[in-house]
Design an enzyme around this catalytic site. Structure first.
Site, PDB file in Angstrom:
ATOM      1  N   ASP A  67       2.219   5.079 -38.247  1.00 56.17           N
ATOM      2  CA  ASP A  67       1.096   4.473 -37.886  1.00 56.17           C
ATOM      3  C   ASP A  67       0.433   5.030 -36.713  1.00 56.17           C
ATOM      4  O   ASP A  67       0.789   5.972 -36.270  1.00 56.17           O
ATOM      5  CB  ASP A  67       1.403   2.852 -37.469  1.00 56.17           C
ATOM      6  N   ASN A 135       8.223  -9.305 -33.043  1.00 60.20           N
ATOM      7  CA  ASN A 135       8.107  -9.993 -34.003  1.00 60.20           C
ATOM      8  C   ASN A 135       8.420  -9.765 -35.212  1.00 60.20           C
ATOM      9  O   ASN A 135       8.027 -10.464 -36.182  1.00 60.20           O
ATOM     10  CB  ASN A 135       6.558 -10.584 -33.851  1.00 60.20           C
ATOM     11  N   HIS A 137       7.592  -6.958 -36.610  1.00 59.40           N
ATOM     12  CA  HIS A 137       7.017  -6.032 -37.605  1.00 59.40           C
ATOM     13  C   HIS A 137       7.647  -4.468 -37.713  1.00 59.40           C
ATOM     14  O   HIS A 137       8.528  -3.934 -36.873  1.00 59.40           O
ATOM     15  CB  HIS A 137       5.578  -5.795 -37.105  1.00 59.40           C
ATOM     16  N   GLU A 142       2.378  -6.482 -39.692  1.00 62.00           N
ATOM     17  CA  GLU A 142       2.470  -7.928 -38.401  1.00 62.00           C
ATOM     18  C   GLU A 142       2.781  -8.978 -39.445  1.00 62.00           C
ATOM     19  O   GLU A 142       2.980  -8.946 -40.710  1.00 62.00           O
ATOM     20  CB  GLU A 142       1.098  -8.242 -37.891  1.00 62.00           C
TER      21      GLU A 142
END
Ligand code: GLP
Length: 241
Positions: A67, A135, A137, A142
């Site tokens: 990313d 979280n 990811h 996400e």
């Protein structure tokens, strides 16, 4: 899923580098999927060390990063382009043309996503290294991201921007969007290595390992992949017992 619990971060780094190095020794033309964040830093330092001792060479290795932030100059100290060069690429013999990092400049993001996606389809990753967000990811996928997504633009969750603000001067400076390989791309890798370290990852690792497979916890999809190794240090594993 194979789970290795290590006593600390140093041992995690050691175990992870053994896996990467043994793959590179067996296949000097391996295609590696690379992650950013603080967790793989020890691994990259170890790979540089082994290269300098001439144990491994990157001369025929290809890399694909997961990313990149959108609208961040390549040479911004928090761009993933900068991170990868600073911590790994500037110190090894990789050919610049074999380095692939999603491009985040220009105005046609659809084209940038499509180009990266096509390259990924032509290059099946032998070993994908992953960290995990607090979280759940992976890459920048996400919670709520459909599992069948390919390379796409994502609006970063508040939790992610908060977690990553430690690298910027303020929350306003943390980019709001990123370009990321999709979960579908990640799942095409022949082998996946997920690294998790520290107490901040304890809750999410419990959910990933004991919870169901759900798009609300992106990393939970890894349970359906045939060759995943999770290396987790004692702190990140503290809620597994
Ligand atoms: C970022 C990256 C992820 C990384 C995550 C965890 O959001 N996009 O690829 O896994 O951070 O980072 P850290 O290892 O610093 O906890």
């Amino acid at each position: 899923m194979k789970i290795i619990i290590t006593k600390d971060y140093q041992e995690l780094t050691e175990r992870a580098s053994q896996i990467v190095i043994s793959l590179m020794e067996k296949n000097p033309q391996a295609i590696l999927g690379l992650a950013t964040g603080s967790t793989p830093l020890g691994l990259y330092a170890r790979l540089v060390e082994k290269y300098k001792k001439q144990v491994i060479s990157f001369s025929q290795i290809k890399t694909f990063n997961l990313d990149e932030y959108c609208n961040i100059p390549k040479l911004h100290p928090q761009s993933y382009y900068y991170y990868m060069h600073w911590h790994l690429f500037n110190h090894i013999d990789i050919k610049p043309e074999n380095i692939n990092i999603p491009k985040s400049g220009g105005d046609d993001y659809d084209v940038l996503c499509q180009d990266y996606n096509e390259k990924l389809k032509e290059n099946i990753i032998d070993l994908q290294i992953l960290g995990i967000g607090n979280n759940g990811h992976i890459g920048f996928n996400e919670p709520g991201t459909p599992f069948d997504k390919e390379t796409h633009i994502v609006e970063l969750a508040d939790a992610t921007r908060q977690a990553n603000k430690r690298f910027f001067n303020s929350i306003e400076e943390v980019p709001q969007y990123a370009i990321t390989m999709g979960i579908n791309n990640i799942m095409q890798a022949k082998k996946i290595l997920l690294l998790a370290s520290g107490l901040a990852k304890a809750d999410i690792m419990k959910e990933v390992i004991f919870g169901g497979v759900t798009e609300e916890v992106p990393a939970s999809i890894l349970k359906t992949h045939s060759d995943v190794t999770i290396i987790i240090d004692n702190e990140a594993a503290s809620k597994l017992k």
